[in-house]
Design an enzyme around this catalytic site. Sequence first.
Site, mmCIF file in Angstrom:
data_model
loop_
_atom_site.group_PDB
_atom_site.id
_atom_site.type_symbol
_atom_site.label_atom_id
_atom_site.label_comp_id
_atom_site.label_asym_id
_atom_site.label_seq_id
_atom_site.Cartn_x
_atom_site.Cartn_y
_atom_site.Cartn_z
ATOM 1 N N TYR A 55 -1.483 4.158 -4.509
ATOM 2 C CA TYR A 55 -1.578 3.315 -3.318
ATOM 3 C C TYR A 55 -1.646 1.839 -3.712
ATOM 4 O O TYR A 55 -0.931 1.005 -3.156
ATOM 5 C CB TYR A 55 -2.807 3.719 -2.513
ATOM 6 C CG TYR A 55 -3.016 2.913 -1.255
ATOM 7 C CD1 TYR A 55 -2.270 3.173 -0.121
ATOM 8 C CD2 TYR A 55 -3.966 1.892 -1.211
ATOM 9 C CE1 TYR A 55 -2.463 2.440 1.050
ATOM 10 C CE2 TYR A 55 -4.167 1.155 -0.056
ATOM 11 C CZ TYR A 55 -3.413 1.436 1.067
ATOM 12 O OH TYR A 55 -3.609 0.702 2.218
ATOM 13 N N LYS A 59 0.928 -1.255 -2.852
ATOM 14 C CA LYS A 59 0.476 -2.432 -2.110
ATOM 15 C C LYS A 59 0.690 -3.713 -2.915
ATOM 16 O O LYS A 59 1.014 -4.759 -2.356
ATOM 17 C CB LYS A 59 -0.980 -2.279 -1.680
ATOM 18 C CG LYS A 59 -1.184 -1.144 -0.686
ATOM 19 C CD LYS A 59 -0.265 -1.298 0.519
ATOM 20 C CE LYS A 59 -0.383 -0.134 1.469
ATOM 21 N NZ LYS A 59 0.467 -0.262 2.645
#
Length: 82
Positions: A55, A59
């Site tokens: 993740y 990002k």
Amino acid sequence: DVSAAYWDERMAVNLRHQFFCAQAAAKSMRANRRGSIINMGSISWHLALPELTLYMTAKAAIEGLTRGLARDLGAHGIRVNT
């Protein structure tokens, strides 16, 4: 335990739509010589939280994508921010 398929899926879920949406929107924005693209990101990658490596990688990539698009599209009057 991350497979290549899982990696690809996570990157697609978090990145793919932002790039292709910007690509589609930029066509008419270039013709109009103005526009604004806003990408949704996360500060999670700055925090180095546990168990979020994929993740946080995605990002962080959104900020890189935004900077690259801003550089490439800015000359056409298009602002790109995260």
